[in-house]
Design an enzyme around this catalytic site. Sequence first.
Site, short mmCIF file in Angstrom:
data_model
loop_
_atom_site.label_atom_id
_atom_site.label_comp_id
_atom_site.label_asym_id
_atom_site.label_seq_id
_atom_site.Cartn_x
_atom_site.Cartn_y
_atom_site.Cartn_z
N HIS A 14 41.75 42.81 39.74
CA HIS A 14 43.41 42.90 38.87
C HIS A 14 42.87 42.59 37.18
CE1 HIS A 14 43.67 38.02 38.49
NE2 HIS A 14 43.20 38.55 39.85
N GLY A 15 43.82 43.14 36.39
CA GLY A 15 43.34 42.80 35.07
C GLY A 15 43.25 41.30 34.78
N GLU A 18 46.91 35.15 33.61
CA GLU A 18 48.09 33.86 32.54
C GLU A 18 46.92 32.86 33.33
OE1 GLU A 18 51.97 32.62 31.94
OE2 GLU A 18 52.12 34.32 30.87
N ASN A 20 43.66 32.69 35.14
CA ASN A 20 42.31 32.89 34.69
C ASN A 20 41.90 32.46 33.32
OD1 ASN A 20 43.59 36.25 35.97
ND2 ASN A 20 42.25 34.81 37.37
N GLY A 27 45.35 31.93 43.35
CA GLY A 27 45.69 32.57 44.97
C GLY A 27 47.02 33.79 44.74
N ARG A 64 49.86 39.81 39.45
CA ARG A 64 49.07 40.20 38.29
C ARG A 64 48.37 41.67 38.69
NH1 ARG A 64 48.20 36.09 41.41
NH2 ARG A 64 45.58 35.89 42.89
N GLU A 88 45.51 37.70 47.45
CA GLU A 88 44.88 36.71 47.10
C GLU A 88 44.39 35.38 48.18
OE1 GLU A 88 41.84 35.96 46.81
OE2 GLU A 88 41.85 35.93 44.68
N ARG A 89 43.67 35.58 48.49
CA ARG A 89 43.34 33.95 49.36
C ARG A 89 44.44 32.91 49.12
NH1 ARG A 89 38.32 30.20 51.37
NH2 ARG A 89 37.36 31.15 48.71
#
Length: 213
Positions: A14-15, A18, A20, A27, A64, A88-89
């Site tokens: 994904h791009g 926030e 990140n 998660g 996201r 995501e995990r």
Amino acid sequence: MGKQKQLTIYVVRHGQAEFNVKRMFGGTYEPNPLTAKGEEQALMLAKKLQNIKLDKIYSSDLSRARKTAEIIASQHSLLVETTKLLRERSWGSLQGKTFEEARREYAEMFAKEREMSGDEAFVFKYVEDMESLEEAISRFKQFLKTVIDSQLSKTILVVSHFDIMMGYLIDMGFGTYHELMNATWAHTGYFKLVKNEGIFIVEKITGLSIKSH
């Protein structure tokens, strides 16, 4: 008889979101939307892939990833099908903490993970209520089996997440656990899978940077 078209899957990170930017464990935590830069990254990838005829676009149901997929889909006149299998995990009680906070609070567990073999780390949990990498990858492999069974000879784009993508490459033997989980993968970077003689092969990778020792 003409050559049969092979199954091809582009698996995209994904791009930028926030969390990140804030360097936090995302998660499955919501809300964690794309930043303006993340939306721009998704649009740039859509344009790069515009000459590839996609038959289907799937995405994690997390915002996201879904938004990234929708931006790409808009350039291909396709709808996005979401699934929790691509999430995501889950980091459990670590979600919403900054990396610094988590590593300070659970310093012993992070140190322990660094000393483990790759096989041990693949099933390790820093906290009890999170998913191990093995558990997360089993969901992704379940998704792939569904795709293989129902979308033969198609070109498919999938939007997922860092740990899912890295974990799958580890599972395939592309690199070791410690090499890949300490690597970086640019937002909207991807790997291209092709099914060749019944097995998946990684044909191309973009945006992945493995640290040299």
